[in-house]
Design a protein around this motif. Structure first.
Motif, PDB file in Angstrom:
ATOM      1  N   ALA A 420       0.942  -1.328   0.007  1.00  0.00           N
ATOM      2  CA  ALA A 420      -0.011   0.102  -0.015  1.00  0.00           C
ATOM      3  C   ALA A 420       1.010   1.220   0.044  1.00  0.00           C
ATOM      4  N   PRO A 421       0.577   2.370  -0.886  1.00  0.00           N
ATOM      5  CA  PRO A 421       1.422   3.556  -0.944  1.00  0.00           C
ATOM      6  C   PRO A 421       1.339   4.331   0.255  1.00  0.00           C
ATOM      7  N   GLU A 422       0.316   4.260   1.078  1.00  0.00           N
ATOM      8  CA  GLU A 422       0.239   5.188   2.224  1.00  0.00           C
ATOM      9  C   GLU A 422      -0.205   4.391   3.459  1.00  0.00           C
ATOM     10  N   PRO A 423       0.208   4.910   4.730  1.00  0.00           N
ATOM     11  CA  PRO A 423      -0.344   4.201   5.965  1.00  0.00           C
ATOM     12  C   PRO A 423      -1.817   4.186   5.961  1.00  0.00           C
ATOM     13  N   VAL A 502      -3.022  -7.441   4.962  1.00  0.00           N
ATOM     14  CA  VAL A 502      -2.373  -7.756   5.945  1.00  0.00           C
ATOM     15  C   VAL A 502      -1.636  -6.227   6.364  1.00  0.00           C
ATOM     16  N   VAL A 503      -2.038  -5.748   7.320  1.00  0.00           N
ATOM     17  CA  VAL A 503      -1.803  -4.297   8.091  1.00  0.00           C
ATOM     18  C   VAL A 503      -0.705  -4.564   9.135  1.00  0.00           C
ATOM     19  N   PHE A 504       0.699  -4.159   9.237  1.00  0.00           N
ATOM     20  CA  PHE A 504       1.478  -4.312  10.266  1.00  0.00           C
ATOM     21  C   PHE A 504       1.151  -3.138  11.277  1.00  0.00           C
ATOM     22  N   SER A 505       1.000  -3.178  12.618  1.00  0.00           N
ATOM     23  CA  SER A 505       0.870  -2.131  13.412  1.00  0.00           C
ATOM     24  C   SER A 505       2.116  -1.316  13.602  1.00  0.00           C
ATOM     25  N   ALA A 506       3.432  -1.959  13.184  1.00  0.00           N
ATOM     26  CA  ALA A 506       4.562  -1.272  13.472  1.00  0.00           C
ATOM     27  C   ALA A 506       5.559  -2.349  12.498  1.00  0.00           C
ATOM     28  N   LEU A 507       6.797  -1.636  12.049  1.00  0.00           N
ATOM     29  CA  LEU A 507       7.667  -2.115  11.430  1.00  0.00           C
ATOM     30  C   LEU A 507       8.965  -2.776  12.042  1.00  0.00           C
ATOM     31  N   THR A 508       8.661  -2.557  13.526  1.00  0.00           N
ATOM     32  CA  THR A 508       9.733  -3.100  14.379  1.00  0.00           C
ATOM     33  C   THR A 508       9.081  -3.934  15.368  1.00  0.00           C
ATOM     34  N   LYS A 509       9.805  -4.812  15.855  1.00  0.00           N
ATOM     35  CA  LYS A 509       9.502  -5.676  17.054  1.00  0.00           C
ATOM     36  C   LYS A 509      10.547  -5.886  17.951  1.00  0.00           C
ATOM     37  N   GLY A 540      -3.159  -9.343  -3.204  1.00  0.00           N
ATOM     38  CA  GLY A 540      -2.886  -9.039  -1.757  1.00  0.00           C
ATOM     39  C   GLY A 540      -2.541  -7.757  -1.398  1.00  0.00           C
ATOM     40  N   ILE A 541      -2.781  -6.942  -0.583  1.00  0.00           N
ATOM     41  CA  ILE A 541      -2.235  -5.891  -0.120  1.00  0.00           C
ATOM     42  C   ILE A 541      -1.613  -5.694   1.222  1.00  0.00           C
ATOM     43  N   VAL A 542      -0.576  -5.256   1.439  1.00  0.00           N
ATOM     44  CA  VAL A 542       0.525  -5.122   2.616  1.00  0.00           C
ATOM     45  C   VAL A 542       0.809  -3.779   2.880  1.00  0.00           C
ATOM     46  N   ALA A 543       0.276  -3.461   4.061  1.00  0.00           N
ATOM     47  CA  ALA A 543       0.221  -2.029   4.539  1.00  0.00           C
ATOM     48  C   ALA A 543       0.936  -1.825   6.005  1.00  0.00           C
ATOM     49  N   VAL A 544       1.208  -0.769   6.491  1.00  0.00           N
ATOM     50  CA  VAL A 544       1.478  -0.388   7.891  1.00  0.00           C
ATOM     51  C   VAL A 544       0.437   0.521   8.611  1.00  0.00           C
ATOM     52  N   LEU A 545      -0.021   0.572   9.993  1.00  0.00           N
ATOM     53  CA  LEU A 545      -0.915   1.463  10.398  1.00  0.00           C
ATOM     54  C   LEU A 545      -0.055   2.907  10.246  1.00  0.00           C
ATOM     55  N   ARG A 546      -0.910   3.602  10.497  1.00  0.00           N
ATOM     56  CA  ARG A 546      -0.447   5.225  10.453  1.00  0.00           C
ATOM     57  C   ARG A 546       0.462   5.310  11.773  1.00  0.00           C
ATOM     58  N   GLY A 547       1.580   5.824  11.683  1.00  0.00           N
ATOM     59  CA  GLY A 547       2.266   6.054  12.619  1.00  0.00           C
ATOM     60  C   GLY A 547       3.337   5.036  12.903  1.00  0.00           C
ATOM     61  N   GLY A 548       3.210   3.857  12.023  1.00  0.00           N
ATOM     62  CA  GLY A 548       3.832   2.523  12.283  1.00  0.00           C
ATOM     63  C   GLY A 548       5.191   2.345  11.477  1.00  0.00           C
ATOM     64  N   ASP A 550       7.303   3.299   7.797  1.00  0.00           N
ATOM     65  CA  ASP A 550       7.279   3.957   6.446  1.00  0.00           C
ATOM     66  C   ASP A 550       6.765   2.916   5.259  1.00  0.00           C
ATOM     67  N   PRO A 551       5.753   3.057   4.600  1.00  0.00           N
ATOM     68  CA  PRO A 551       5.175   1.992   3.563  1.00  0.00           C
ATOM     69  C   PRO A 551       6.481   1.583   2.458  1.00  0.00           C
ATOM     70  N   ALA A 552       7.240   2.652   2.296  1.00  0.00           N
ATOM     71  CA  ALA A 552       8.451   2.236   1.357  1.00  0.00           C
ATOM     72  C   ALA A 552       9.217   0.895   1.645  1.00  0.00           C
ATOM     73  N   GLU A 553       9.227   0.836   3.051  1.00  0.00           N
ATOM     74  CA  GLU A 553      10.109  -0.381   3.781  1.00  0.00           C
ATOM     75  C   GLU A 553       9.300  -1.788   3.155  1.00  0.00           C
ATOM     76  N   ILE A 554       8.103  -1.445   3.332  1.00  0.00           N
ATOM     77  CA  ILE A 554       7.534  -2.882   2.910  1.00  0.00           C
ATOM     78  C   ILE A 554       7.601  -3.101   1.472  1.00  0.00           C
ATOM     79  N   ALA A 555       7.496  -2.226   0.430  1.00  0.00           N
ATOM     80  CA  ALA A 555       7.639  -2.139  -0.976  1.00  0.00           C
ATOM     81  C   ALA A 555       8.930  -2.897  -1.108  1.00  0.00           C
ATOM     82  N   HIS A 556       9.979  -2.272  -0.578  1.00  0.00           N
ATOM     83  CA  HIS A 556      11.530  -2.884  -0.717  1.00  0.00           C
ATOM     84  C   HIS A 556      11.361  -4.278  -0.054  1.00  0.00           C
TER      85      HIS A 556
END
Length: 784
Positions: A420-423, A502-509, A540-548, A550-556
Motif C-alpha cells: 500500500a502506498p500510504e499508511p 495484511v496491516v502491520f501495526s509497526a515495522l519493528t519488534k 493481496g495488499i500489505v500495509a502499515v498502520l498510520r504512525g507505524g 514507512d510503507p516504502a520499507e514494505i515495498a522494498h
C-alpha cells in the motif's frame, strides 16, 4: 422540562460509584490479609456481593473471603482446592509462602468445604506436614543440584587446565614436529578446543589438546607412519583414517559428522526435492499431493496445529493418517501415513515420502536443530522440503553432507501482492483485514479499540492453544468476525482463509533483547498471507498502520530477492544416545556436566560443517533437576526437553515435578478452578487460563513419557477441553461494560505497554490510529 431522576436511579448510581471506590480499596486490603489466595476476579466478585453503601473495610474483607471460598469450592475437593490456593498465595522473599500461611490457607479451604472443626484442624495439620516435607525434599534436591554443578564446573576447569598447546604434542606422542603438524592437519590428532590469544596486533585462535587422549593414541603412531609411507598405489593417507581416529569425546558425540548418526537414513537411497517459494505459491498443495499418492509417508511441521491440518488434508483425500505430537498421539489402525511435529520425527521406520514444511526454520538456533535432524535423518526414499527460497543454500549444504541428490523447484506466487502506498488509519480497518501486532497486550488493545468502533474481531496469538487458534481462524474465515488481529503466529501456515490486507501495526519488534526492524523474510512471510489465488481477494495488499513506519520499507521487502542466512552451517544438538555416550565417556552422572562439556568442547566453533544449537534452556533445566539423583540421567534429559514457559516459573515447577517423580508419587495435572462468565472475564482471568493451559501442555508432554507418574490423563484432557471452550467463548464475546480493564493494559488503549506481552514493561504512549503506534511492545522470549 425534563423529568428528575428517581430516588431508585440515584441509589443505583450511588451504589455503582461506591463499588468503584471499594474496588480501588480492595487490593490494599487483600495485601494486608494473611494467607488469602485472592485473584483479581475474586475482588470483582466481592464488590458485587455488597449492596449497602455504608459497608466498610470489615464488610469488604468478609465479602472477599466469601468470594474466595466460593471459587475454591469449584475445585471439587479440599486437596485440589488447597493445591490451587497455594499457587495463588503471595510469595515471600524465599519464593514460597510461609508455613503459617499454608496453615491459614488450609483452614480457609476447610471452611469453604464446611469441614467440622476437628476435621478442619486435622486437614490443616496434614497440609502443613506435607508442605514441610515437600519443601525439605525440594531443598535437598536444590542443594544436591548446587553441589553437582560446583563439582562439574570444577571437573571442567580441571580438564581445561590440563590441556596443552601444539608444542607439547610431539613429546607426548613420541613423534617429530612435522609428523604432529601433519597428523593434526588431517584429523588424526583430535583438537580438544581452540582458544583465542593475542599475537602482536592480531587475535588468533590456537588449538589445545587433551594429554590423556594423546596418551591413548601413542600405540597408533607406528600404523600412522606406515600409512604415511608412499607406495606406488597410494601417495595419500588411506581414506577413512580421520573417522577412525577421532577424539574420544568428539568421536562418541559425533556432532562433527552428524549425518552419519542416522543409520537408517544413510542406508537408504534418498533423494531430496526442495520445493521453495513465497507464501501462497502452492508449496503445501504440492507436498501433500505427493504424500497422498505414496504408499507410506510422513508430514512434519513446526506446530501441533499444522500437524492436525496435514492429517485432516490427507484424511480428506481418503488417506488414513495417524497423528504424533509432543503431547498427543492418535493411532489409526492400518494407516501408513503420519502427520507430526518436526521434533517427533521417527528415525528408524522407513517410508516412501516425507514432507518437511517451513524448512527456513533451519536458520533458527533454538529450534533449527530439529529441522537439521529431520532433513538429515528422516528415513524416506523421497524427502520433499517446503519453505522460503532463503533456505536454499542450507538445504544444498545438508544434501552434500548426506550425499543425497538434490532437485530444486521454484514456485512463484499465484496471485499479485502489492505494498500500500500510504499508511492505513485504524478507522479504515474493515472486513477481510488482518492487523499484525507483536505482543499479546497490543493484540487486546487493538481488539478493544476495534470493538469500540463497531467491528467484530477474531484474535490469534502464541499463548493460545491450537484448538482455540483454529476456532478463531474459523470465525474469521466464515465471516463471523470482520477483522483478524494477530501476532506473527499467523506466519506459519494457519488456515485463516482469504485476506484482503495484511496491516502491520509497526515495522519493528522486540526480539527478546532489543527493538529491531522486521526482516525482509518476516515481512514477506506474514504479508504474503494477503490475497488468495482464485479467491475473493485475488490481489493481496500489505500495509502499515498510520504512525507505524514507512510503507516504502514494505515495498522494498516485497521486491527483494532471497537472502541467505549469514551462517550456512546447519545447527545441531545432542539426542538421547549422544547424551548417554558423552556422559559415559567423561565418567559423570550429571546432566548439567554433560551438557556443559558438549557446549565447551565437543563441536569446535570453527567446524566447517556444523554449529551447535542453543542449549541454554536444556542447561537451565538440567541445573534445576540434577539434584534429583534418584532419577536416572536419561530421565533427567527427558525433563530437560519438556516445553516450559520460563516466565511462568516453568523450570521451578518442572523441578518440583521431578522431586515427586523420584519419590514415586503421582504428579497431578494443573487445574484452573472457577472461571467467570465469558462476557465478564477480565484480562487477568484470561491470562490465568492461558497459563494453566500451557502448564497442561507440559504435563501432557510428560505424561506421554512417564504415564506411571503422570497418571490422570483423562483429568488433564478434560481440563484442557474446558479451558479451550472457555477461552473460545471469551474471545468470541463482546466484553461487558462492567468488566474492569487491567490498569494500563490491552483494554485501555494508550496506557502502559511493555515486554512480555504485558508481564513486565516500560511505559509507552499513543493511541490506536494516531501518535506512536500500537505495535511497538516488547514481548519476552518464550522457550519451547
Amino acid at each position: 422540562m425534563g423529568q428528575r431522576p428517581s430516588s431508585a436511579t440515584l441509589d443505583v448510581a450511588g451504589l455503582d460509584a461506591r463499588r468503584r471506590t471499594w474496588r480501588g480499596r480492595l487490593p490494599d486490603l487483600a495485601k494486608q490479609a494473611r494467607a488469602l489466595p485472592a485473584r483479581r476476579d475474586d475482588l470483582d466478585a466481592a464488590v458485587e456481593r455488597l449492596h449497602d453503601p455504608a459497608s466498610g473495610d470489615a464488610e469488604l474483607m468478609e465479602a472477599l473471603r466469601a468470594a474466595v471460598k466460593a471459587r475454591l469450592v469449584t475445585y471439587g475437593s479440599p486437596e485440589t482446592a488447597l493445591a490451587a490456593a497455594l499457587e495463588d498465595l503471595p510469595r515471600t522473599t524465599s519464593g514460597a509462602p510461609g508455613l503459617e500461611a499454608v496453615e491459614l490457607c488450609a483452614l480457609l479451604v476447610a471452611e469453604a468445604f464446611a469441614l467440622a472443626d476437628r476435621d478442619a484442624d486435622a486437614f490443616a495439620g496434614r497440609a502443613v506436614d506435607a508442605e514441610r516435607t515437600r519443601r525439605n525434599e525440594r531443598r535437598a534436591a536444590a542443594r544436591a543440584a548446587r553441589e553437582t554443578r560446583a563439582e562439574e564446573e570444577r571437573r571442567l576447569k580441571a580438564w581445561e587446565s590440563s590441556l596443552v598447546g601444539a608444542e607439547s604434542v610431539p613429546g607426548l606422542l613420541g613423534c617429530s614436529r612435522d609428523e604432529a603438524a601433519r597428523w593434526i592437519r588431517v584429523g588424526r590428532i583430535p583438537i580438544a578446543r581452540e582458544v583465542e590469544v593475542r599475537r602482536g596486533p592480531r587475535r588468533v585462535r590456537e588449538p589445545e589438546f587433551d594429554p590423556a587422549a594423546l596418551e591413548a593414541l601413542r600405540p597408533a603412531v607406528p600404523a600412522w607412519r606406515e600409512a604415511d609411507a608412499p607406495t606406488p598405489a597410494q601417495e595419500e593417507p588411506r581414506p577413512g583414517t580421520r573417522r577412525v581416529s577421532n577424539a574420544a569425546v568428539a568421536r562418541v558425540a559425533g556432532l562433527d559428522r552428524y549425518a552419519a548418526h542416522f543409520a537408517t537414513a544413510r542406508a537408504l537411497e534418498r533423494r531430496i526435492i526442495a520445493c521453495l517459494g513465497p507464501t501462497n505459491s502452492g508449496k503445501t498443495h504440492f507436498g501433500l499431493t505427493r504424500l497422498a499418492e505414496a504408499e507410506s509417508g510422513i508430514a512434519l511441521g513446526p506446530l501441533r496445529l499444522l500437524a492436525h491440518e496435514y492429517r485432516e488434508a490427507l484424511e480428506g483425500r481418503g488417506v488414513p493418517t495417524s497423528l504424533l505430537t509432543g503431547e498427543e498421539r492418535i493411532r489409526v489402525p492400518g494407516s501408513r501415513h503420519t502427520a507430526a511435529t518436526v521434533e517427533m520425527c521417527p528415525f528408524r521406520t522407513p517410508v516412501d515420502v516425507a514432507v518437511i514444511d517451513e524448512v527456513q526454520m533451519l536458520g533458527d538456533t533454538e529450534r533449527g536443530p530439529a529441522w537439521t535432524a529431520a532433513l538429515m535423518g528422516v528415513p524416506a526414499r523421497t524427502v520433499i522440503v517446503l519453505g522460503a527460497p532463503d533456505a536454499a543454500p542450507m538445504v544444498r549444504r545438508i544434501a552434500r553432507l548426506c550425499g543425497d541428490p538434490l532437485e530444486e523447484m521454484r514456485l512463484e506466487r499465484m496471485g499479485p501482492l502489492a505494498a500500500a502506498p500510504e499508511p492505513v488509519p485504524l478507522a479504515d480497518i474493515g472486513r477481510g483485514d488482518a492487523v499484525i501486532a507483536f505482543s499479546r497486550r497490543e493484540v487486546f488493545a487493538l481488539r478493544a479499540e476495534l470493538l469500540r468502533r463497531g467491528r467484530s474481531v477474531a484474535v490469534v496469538y502464541g499463548a493460545l492453544g491450537p484448538t482455540v487458534r483454529r476456532a478463531e481462524a474459523r470465525r474469521f474465515r466464515e465471516g463471523e468476525a470482520e477483522v483478524l488481529v494477530a501476532t506473527d503466529a499467523i506466519g506459519m501456515g494457519l488456515n485463516i482463509g482469504p485476506l484482503r490486507r495484511v496491516v502491520f501495526s509497526a515495522l519493528t519488534k522486540w526480539d527478546g533483547q532489543q527493538d529491531r526492524p522486521l526482516s525482509v523474510q518476516e515481512i514477506k512471510q506474514i504479508g504474503g498471507r494477503a490475497g488468495r489465488f482464485g479467491g475473493e481477494h485475488a490481489e493481496g495488499i500489505v500495509a502499515v498502520l498510520r504512525g507505524g513506519g514507512d510503507p516504502a520499507e514494505i515495498a522494498h521487502a516485497l521486491a527483494a530477492g532471497p537472502q541467505a542466512p549469514e551462517d550456512l552451517r546447519p545447527p545441531v544438538a545432542p539426542d538421547t544416545e549422544i547424551i548417554a555416550a558423552v556422559a559415559a565417556e567423561i565418567g559423570t552422572d550429571s546432566l548439567f556436566g554433560t551438557l556443559r562439556r558438549i557446549e565447551r568442547s565437543v563441536l569446535r566453533r570453527d567446524d566447517p560443517n556444523y554449529r551447535l544449537g542453543d542449549l541454554s534452556t536444556q542447561v537451565a533445566i538440567a541445573e534445576a533437576v540434577d539434584g534429583v539423583r534418584t532419577l536416572p540421567l536419561l530421565d533427567r534429559w527427558t525433563y530437560a526437553m519438556c516445553p516450559v514457559d520460563e516466565r511462568d516459573e516453568g523450570i521451578e515447577r518442572l523441578a518440583g515435578w521431578a522431586v515427586e517423580h523420584s519419590l514415586g508419587r503421582a504428579v497431578v495435572p494443573p487445574l484452573a478452578g472457577y472461571l467467570p462468565a465469558p462476557d465478564r472475564a477480565s484480562q487477568d482471568a484470561l491470562q490465568m487460563a492461558e497459563r494453566v493451559h500451557r502448564r497442561l501442555v507440559a504435563w501432557r508432554w510428560m505424561a506421554l513419557r512417564f504415564p506411571d507418574i503422570y497418571r490422570d490423563i483423562d483429568g488433564a484432557l478434560a481440563e484442557s477441553h474446558r479451558l479451550n471452550e472457555w477461552i473460545e467463548a471469551v474471545l468470541a464475546a463482546r466484553p461487558s461494560g462492567r468488566v474492569r480493564a487491567v490498569s494500563g493494559g490491552a483494554d485501555a488503549p494508550g496506557g502502559k505497554r511493555g515486554r512480555g506481552g504485558g508481564q513486565r514493561g516500560k511505559a509507552g504512549g499513543g493511541k490506536p490510529g494516531g501518535g506512536k503506534p500500537l505495535g511497538q511492545q516488547r514481548p519476552g522470549r518464550r522457550r519451547r
